[in-house]
Design an enzyme around this catalytic site. Structure first.
Site, short mmCIF file in Angstrom:
data_model
loop_
_atom_site.label_atom_id
_atom_site.label_comp_id
_atom_site.label_asym_id
_atom_site.label_seq_id
_atom_site.Cartn_x
_atom_site.Cartn_y
_atom_site.Cartn_z
N GLY A 9 -49.69 94.68 28.76
CA GLY A 9 -49.79 93.86 29.86
C GLY A 9 -50.42 94.00 30.97
O GLY A 9 -51.49 94.95 30.92
N CYS A 10 -50.08 94.00 32.01
CA CYS A 10 -50.50 94.24 33.32
C CYS A 10 -50.67 95.78 33.51
O CYS A 10 -49.68 96.65 33.46
CB CYS A 10 -49.75 93.92 34.70
SG CYS A 10 -50.36 94.10 36.21
N PHE A 11 -52.02 96.36 33.87
CA PHE A 11 -52.19 97.62 33.81
C PHE A 11 -51.52 98.22 34.93
O PHE A 11 -51.35 99.51 34.84
CB PHE A 11 -53.69 97.96 33.90
CG PHE A 11 -54.65 97.18 34.63
CD1 PHE A 11 -54.14 96.92 36.11
CD2 PHE A 11 -55.91 97.01 34.29
CE1 PHE A 11 -55.23 96.12 36.74
CE2 PHE A 11 -56.69 96.05 35.03
CZ PHE A 11 -56.42 95.96 36.22
N TRP A 12 -51.18 97.51 35.80
CA TRP A 12 -50.31 98.20 37.18
C TRP A 12 -49.02 98.92 36.65
O TRP A 12 -48.79 99.90 36.84
CB TRP A 12 -49.88 97.35 38.09
CG TRP A 12 -51.14 96.62 38.86
CD1 TRP A 12 -52.55 96.98 38.86
CD2 TRP A 12 -51.09 95.39 39.68
NE1 TRP A 12 -53.18 96.17 39.73
CE2 TRP A 12 -52.46 95.32 40.06
CE3 TRP A 12 -50.30 94.66 40.02
CZ2 TRP A 12 -52.82 94.29 41.09
CZ3 TRP A 12 -50.46 93.51 40.81
CH2 TRP A 12 -51.81 93.53 41.32
#
Length: 162
Positions: A9-12
């Site tokens: 998902g979101c790399f953050w």
């Protein structure tokens, strides 16, 4: 030193998790295995480039094994929903492990066999492009931002008791 490439998902979110693992030396957010060269975040967000948001993890295998990293990866994201993590939808948010050699490939495939309903892509790493500087170390630099508070902080609290 070894490297691993995980898309969850979101790399953050993925970056924040792996930065807290003993033996992980560096985590770099980026993009991999798409069709364009040196993609930008704006291009990735269209979902048309084929890239995944990914983190490159440099780790000391004497302190943490690739298999231990896999355990963290599968415990901290939804590997059962195709091309989606929470509200983030699109192929760029797919669950994937991009292996760098046959040993990693065998470990990933073996690990996934122990799980149920996993739709995680297992592919050889083609090319990794680091994301723009403002994406690096995102949670640590912006932990009060609403996205971080709503999605990343609870994940870290659950997994690390923060």
């Amino acid at each position: 030193m070894q490297t691993a490439y995980f898309a969850g998902g979101c790399f953050w979110c993925v970056e924040a998790v792996f930065q807290r693992i003993d033996g992980v030396l560096e985590v770099t957010s980026g993009y991999c295995n798409g069709t364009s060269i040196n993609p930008t975040y704006q291009e990735i967000c269209t979902g048309t480039t084929g890239h995944a948001e990914v983190v490159k993890i440099a780790f000391d295998e004497t302190l943490v094994s690739f298999n231990e990293l896999l355990a963290v990866f599968f415990a901290t994201h939804d590997a059962t929903t195709l091309n989606q993590q929470g509200n983030d939808k699109g192929t760029q948010y797919r669950s994937a492990v991009f292996y760098i050699d046959a040993n990693q490939q065998l470990q990933v495939e073996s690990f996934i066999k122990t799980l149920n309903g996993v739709v995680t892509e297992v592919s050889k790493l083609d090319t990794f492009y680091p994301a723009e500087d403002y994406h690096q170390n995102y949670y640590n630099n912006h932990s009060n931002q609403p996205y971080c508070q709503a999605l990343i902080a609870p994940k870290l609290a659950k997994y690390f008791n923060e």
